[in-house]
Write an enzyme that holds these catalytic residues in place. Structure first.
Site, PDB file in Angstrom:
ATOM      1  N   TYR A  24      52.235 -63.405  33.183  1.00  0.00           N
ATOM      2  CA  TYR A  24      53.639 -63.024  33.145  1.00  0.00           C
ATOM      3  C   TYR A  24      54.391 -63.496  31.906  1.00  0.00           C
ATOM      4  O   TYR A  24      55.566 -63.200  31.754  1.00  0.00           O
ATOM      5  CB  TYR A  24      54.355 -63.558  34.395  1.00  0.00           C
ATOM      6  CG  TYR A  24      53.735 -63.034  35.668  1.00  0.00           C
ATOM      7  CD1 TYR A  24      53.824 -61.699  36.007  1.00  0.00           C
ATOM      8  CD2 TYR A  24      53.023 -63.885  36.515  1.00  0.00           C
ATOM      9  CE1 TYR A  24      53.239 -61.211  37.163  1.00  0.00           C
ATOM     10  CE2 TYR A  24      52.446 -63.412  37.675  1.00  0.00           C
ATOM     11  CZ  TYR A  24      52.549 -62.074  37.990  1.00  0.00           C
ATOM     12  OH  TYR A  24      51.971 -61.598  39.132  1.00  0.00           O
ATOM     13  N   ASN A  75      62.389 -54.847  39.442  1.00  0.00           N
ATOM     14  CA  ASN A  75      61.057 -55.440  39.410  1.00  0.00           C
ATOM     15  C   ASN A  75      60.864 -56.024  40.806  1.00  0.00           C
ATOM     16  O   ASN A  75      61.279 -57.145  41.076  1.00  0.00           O
ATOM     17  CB  ASN A  75      60.938 -56.523  38.348  1.00  0.00           C
ATOM     18  CG  ASN A  75      59.538 -57.105  38.283  1.00  0.00           C
ATOM     19  OD1 ASN A  75      58.743 -56.955  39.209  1.00  0.00           O
ATOM     20  ND2 ASN A  75      59.234 -57.787  37.197  1.00  0.00           N
ATOM     21  N   ASP A  88      62.702 -47.013  51.084  1.00  0.00           N
ATOM     22  CA  ASP A  88      63.693 -46.182  51.760  1.00  0.00           C
ATOM     23  C   ASP A  88      65.100 -46.426  51.207  1.00  0.00           C
ATOM     24  O   ASP A  88      65.871 -45.479  51.025  1.00  0.00           O
ATOM     25  CB  ASP A  88      63.671 -46.436  53.265  1.00  0.00           C
ATOM     26  CG  ASP A  88      62.462 -45.823  53.953  1.00  0.00           C
ATOM     27  OD1 ASP A  88      61.769 -44.984  53.341  1.00  0.00           O
ATOM     28  OD2 ASP A  88      62.203 -46.200  55.114  1.00  0.00           O
ATOM     29  N   HIS A 101      57.473 -53.745  35.621  1.00  0.00           N
ATOM     30  CA  HIS A 101      56.506 -54.814  35.892  1.00  0.00           C
ATOM     31  C   HIS A 101      56.165 -55.471  34.565  1.00  0.00           C
ATOM     32  O   HIS A 101      55.865 -54.777  33.586  1.00  0.00           O
ATOM     33  CB  HIS A 101      55.232 -54.261  36.536  1.00  0.00           C
ATOM     34  CG  HIS A 101      55.478 -53.695  37.892  1.00  0.00           C
ATOM     35  ND1 HIS A 101      55.595 -54.488  39.009  1.00  0.00           N
ATOM     36  CD2 HIS A 101      55.660 -52.419  38.294  1.00  0.00           C
ATOM     37  CE1 HIS A 101      55.833 -53.714  40.058  1.00  0.00           C
ATOM     38  NE2 HIS A 101      55.886 -52.460  39.654  1.00  0.00           N
ATOM     39  N   LEU A 102      56.193 -56.786  34.538  1.00  0.00           N
ATOM     40  CA  LEU A 102      55.860 -57.512  33.316  1.00  0.00           C
ATOM     41  C   LEU A 102      54.403 -57.299  32.922  1.00  0.00           C
ATOM     42  O   LEU A 102      54.086 -57.114  31.749  1.00  0.00           O
ATOM     43  CB  LEU A 102      56.134 -59.002  33.509  1.00  0.00           C
ATOM     44  CG  LEU A 102      57.604 -59.364  33.724  1.00  0.00           C
ATOM     45  CD1 LEU A 102      57.722 -60.776  34.270  1.00  0.00           C
ATOM     46  CD2 LEU A 102      58.380 -59.210  32.441  1.00  0.00           C
ATOM     47  N   SER A 103      53.523 -57.330  33.896  1.00  0.00           N
ATOM     48  CA  SER A 103      52.089 -57.147  33.632  1.00  0.00           C
ATOM     49  C   SER A 103      51.720 -55.679  33.840  1.00  0.00           C
ATOM     50  O   SER A 103      52.464 -54.919  34.472  1.00  0.00           O
ATOM     51  CB  SER A 103      51.254 -58.026  34.561  1.00  0.00           C
ATOM     52  OG  SER A 103      51.375 -57.572  35.903  1.00  0.00           O
TER      53      SER A 103
END
Length: 152
Positions: A24, A75, A88, A101-103
């Protein structure tokens, strides 16, 4: 006055900089928040940057966004792969939604390959670290500019 972009962060992201930096990175969530504030200013926009370790709180934030936000950057962390409730809630938000997403979740274990949240997102940015948040701001700005032109 323009509505802010809600930037929502899920479980364990409060530990960025400490938690698995090889995956991360070393930037903290506070540093990412600062980058987002600066990037949004460049476009004459503001951000409302939030984090929660609780699914229901994130759902509540999305509900708030229905009236208060021009777009949502999210995120969802581990909730990406498990939270139908978050999916939902995001479906009920009419503005643009960008999942970050960081990765690169597709390079990780198979459990991380299928994000439920992606089904509600206009776009997904993964694997670019904190830069992904800034690029998501650019995307929200572009979406909202096009929406405003379409309303004229």
């Amino acid at each position: 006055m323009h509505k802010p972009i809600f930037i929502l962060n899920g479980p364990n992201l409060n530990l960025l900089g400490e938690r698995e930096p090889e995956i991360y990175g070393t930037e903290t969530l506070a540093e990412i928040s600062h980058r987002c504030v600066e990037r949004s200013k460049h476009h004459g926009m503001t951000v409302d940057f939030r984090q929660s370790n609780y699914e229901g709180t994130l759902v509540d934030y999305v509900h708030e966004g229905r009236e208060q936000a021009c777009g949502i950057i999210i995120n969802p962390a581990g909730l990406s792969f498990t939270s139908i409730a978050l999916l939902d809630a995001l479906k009920m938000f009419d503005g643009p939604k960008i999942e970050v997403h960081l990765s690169n979740i597709h390079q990780r274990a198979e459990i991380y390959h299928r994000s439920l949240v992606s089904k509600a997102a206009n776009g997904v940015i993964a694997g670019l670290g904190a830069l992904g948040y800034e690029l998501a701001i650019e995307a929200i700005q572009t979406f909202t500019r096009h929406q405003m032109r379409g309303a004229e």
